[in-house]
Design an enzyme around this catalytic site. Structure first.
Site, PDB file in Angstrom:
ATOM      1  N   TYR A  50      14.126   6.649   6.931  1.00 31.56           N
ATOM      2  CA  TYR A  50      14.103   5.352   6.251  1.00 31.56           C
ATOM      3  C   TYR A  50      14.383   4.256   7.253  1.00 31.56           C
ATOM      4  CZ  TYR A  50      13.265   5.320   1.278  1.00 31.56           C
ATOM      5  OH  TYR A  50      12.649   5.327   0.059  1.00 31.56           O
ATOM      6  N   GLU A  52      13.899   0.478   6.371  1.00 32.93           N
ATOM      7  CA  GLU A  52      13.574  -0.837   5.792  1.00 32.93           C
ATOM      8  C   GLU A  52      14.068  -1.945   6.708  1.00 32.93           C
ATOM      9  OE1 GLU A  52      14.667   1.073   2.135  1.00 32.93           O
ATOM     10  OE2 GLU A  52      13.849  -0.683   1.073  1.00 32.93           O
ATOM     11  N   ASP A 196     -10.667 -10.313   6.257  1.00 33.35           N
ATOM     12  CA  ASP A 196     -10.357  -8.894   6.043  1.00 33.35           C
ATOM     13  C   ASP A 196     -11.382  -8.106   6.861  1.00 33.35           C
ATOM     14  OD1 ASP A 196     -10.283  -6.285   5.174  1.00 33.35           O
ATOM     15  OD2 ASP A 196     -10.140  -6.777   3.037  1.00 33.35           O
ATOM     16  N   THR A 222      -7.586  -2.322   7.848  1.00 35.69           N
ATOM     17  CA  THR A 222      -7.082  -0.957   7.759  1.00 35.69           C
ATOM     18  C   THR A 222      -7.130  -0.405   9.180  1.00 35.69           C
ATOM     19  OG1 THR A 222      -9.314  -0.156   7.310  1.00 35.69           O
ATOM     20  CG2 THR A 222      -7.885  -0.511   5.404  1.00 35.69           C
ATOM     21  N   LYS A 225     -10.626   3.256   9.657  1.00 34.66           N
ATOM     22  CA  LYS A 225     -12.096   3.273   9.548  1.00 34.66           C
ATOM     23  C   LYS A 225     -12.676   3.317  10.966  1.00 34.66           C
ATOM     24  CE  LYS A 225     -12.223   1.120   4.967  1.00 34.66           C
ATOM     25  NZ  LYS A 225     -10.950   0.453   4.635  1.00 34.66           N
ATOM     26  N   ARG A 231      -4.463   6.632   8.203  1.00 31.69           N
ATOM     27  CA  ARG A 231      -4.702   5.828   6.999  1.00 31.69           C
ATOM     28  C   ARG A 231      -3.599   4.791   6.863  1.00 31.69           C
ATOM     29  NH1 ARG A 231      -8.276   6.537   3.016  1.00 31.69           N
ATOM     30  NH2 ARG A 231      -9.136   8.086   4.420  1.00 31.69           N
TER      31      ARG A 231
HETATM   32  N1  DSN Z   1     -12.711   2.235  -0.043  1.00 32.51           N
HETATM   33  C1  DSN Z   1     -13.075   1.454   1.103  1.00 32.51           C
HETATM   34  C2  DSN Z   1     -14.495   1.644   1.489  1.00 32.51           C
HETATM   35  O1  DSN Z   1     -15.020   2.723   1.291  1.00 32.51           O
HETATM   36  O2  DSN Z   1     -15.103   0.730   2.020  1.00 32.51           O
HETATM   37  C3  DSN Z   1     -12.766   0.026   0.895  1.00 32.51           C
HETATM   38  O3  DSN Z   1     -11.439  -0.086   0.534  1.00 32.51           O
END
Ligand code: DSN
Length: 406
Positions: A50, A52, A196, A222, A225, A231
């Site tokens: 933890y 925080e 974003d 994110t 990707k 993740r």
């Molecule tokens: N779920 C993601 C995607 O496949 O683009 C977006 O959050």
């Protein structure tokens, strides 16, 4: 004793998923394979801690080593993107967006975001999402004639509606996003600008897409990707928004940070700072372009007519297929994609008229233009003839020739 012996049910499901990934051609544009090192950090004992708060200002004892990890992640991300301030704690892209809204806005404020059906994201103002429920959303779309973002209409709407914030960025838009142009529009309208870049973060980091960090107030992403990390999410901003953003993440909308994931983010940023990563991204885009060209040549209509990035959006109406049917046919043939709305889609979101196809995963597996030509051939024969048998042997053999990382 290992998981295999202690909990064969969960172990079996994990192994089955690993085999599914190995044996198929994963072409979901938002997925990727992390390195063994990212996986090792994600599966480390840091999951037990933890912490925080922020490095040097924690609400728990024993945080010295996780402070080191978080500082490394922040320093590396700042270097990778040239960001003045970074928060690596958001658990996901959605959490990063929630924190950014709450850092800049009050409930009820007006926000302009790209409509989900035109390639945006749920968190950019969908009525069922927190964004659409707590803010007054003015959606924008793409041009009906060529499906490119309509900057002139966005400017006109922004000057009329006076939003407090404009969100740019997309989850299904195959072209370059002109962040400078968005920035000019936001300044003229007196709005904050949030980018974003969840999908294109890897391209931005590698210098293969115009940079939003210089010209937007806040940039969210994110890390799993095109960036090829664990993740998770992240926020970058100018120094003047740093304390608002940090307070908005914690205690604003999250509790304890996932320190094992933050360690894996640090590893991912370290990997992306290396020269090979730039080469990887260059190959992702080259593969996407090759695949798009071959699909188009074979008679499949592509939204915007092609791609500049890691993904392709195919409009299947001329083949008389829905996205749902095409996704199922291709899955049976060993190619995994997702059904996706096309701009102004006449079909419902669970049916759709399109599929989204991405090249990040197969590029990580080492495939190049030759394999993209073969895959285009498989997709074309499976969809034209509505016959998965036309592709299953060929995709299995490609998958076997380019082993997935274990
Ligand atoms: N779920 C993601 C995607 O496949 O683009 C977006 O959050």
């Amino acid at each position: 004793m290992s998981l295999k012996d202690k909990d064969p049910a969960v172990y079996g499901a994990i192994e089955a998923e690993v085999k599914r990934q190995e044996n198929s051609l994963e072409m979901i544009a938002s997925e990727n394979y992390t390195s063994a090192e990212v996986l090792e950090a994600t599966g480390s004992r840091l999951t037990d801690k933890y912490a925080e708060g922020y490095p040097g200002r924690r609400y728990y004892g024993g945080c010295g080593h996780v402070d080191t990890v978080e500082n490394l992640a922040v320093e590396r991300a700042a270097k990778l993107f040239g960001a003045e301030h970074v928060n690596v704690q958001p658990h996901s892209g959605t959490q990063a967006n929630i924190a950014s809204y709450l850092a800049l806005l009050e409930p009820g404020d007006t926000v302009m975001g790209m409509d989900l059906s035109c390639g945006g994201h749920l968190t950019h103002g969908h009525p069922l999402n927190f964004s659409g429920r707590f803010f007054r959303i003015i959606p924008y779309g793409v041009r009906k004639d060529n499906q490119f973002i309509d900057y002139d209409l966005i400017r006109e709407t922004a000057l009329k509606e006076k939003p407090r914030m404009i969100i740019c960025g997309a989850s299904a838009y195959p072209r370059i996003i002109d962040f400078e142009r968005f920035s000019e529009i936001a300044s003229e309208a007196g709005a904050y600008l949030l980018a974003d870049i969840a999908h294109i973060a890897g391209l931005v980091a590698a210098g293969a897409h115009p940079d939003p960090v210089n010209c937007c107030d806040i940039v969210t992403t994110t890390t799993h990707k095109t960036l090829r990390g664990p993740r998770g999410g992240m926020i970058m901003c100018r120094k003047n928004f740093a304390s608002q953003v940090d307070r908005s993440v914690f205690p604003g909308n999250q509790g304890g940070p996932l320190m094992h994931v933050i360690a894996a983010k640090a590893v991912c940023f370290g990997e992306a700072l290396k020269g090979e990563y730039k080469d990887y991204i260059r190959r992702v885009i080259a593969n996407s372009r090759e695949l798009a060209a071959r699909l188009s040549e074979g008679g499949i209509d592509l939204v915007t007519g092609g791609t500049d990035n890691h993904l392709i959006l195919a409009d299947l109406r001329s083949l008389g297929l829905t996205g749902r049917e095409a996704e199922a046919l291709l899955q049976e043939a060993g190619i995994i994609v997702n059904k996706n709305t096309i701009p102004y889609d006449p079909e419902k979101p669970l049916v759709t008229s399109g599929i989204r196809i991405g090249t990040p995963v197969l590029t990580t597996r080492g495939m190049g233009p030759e394999e993209m030509r073969e895959i285009a051939g498989i997709i074309l024969s499976v969809l034209r003839d509505r016959d998965p048998q036309k592709g299953s042997g060929r995709s299995a053999s490609l998958a076997a020739s380019f082993p997935a990382p274990r």
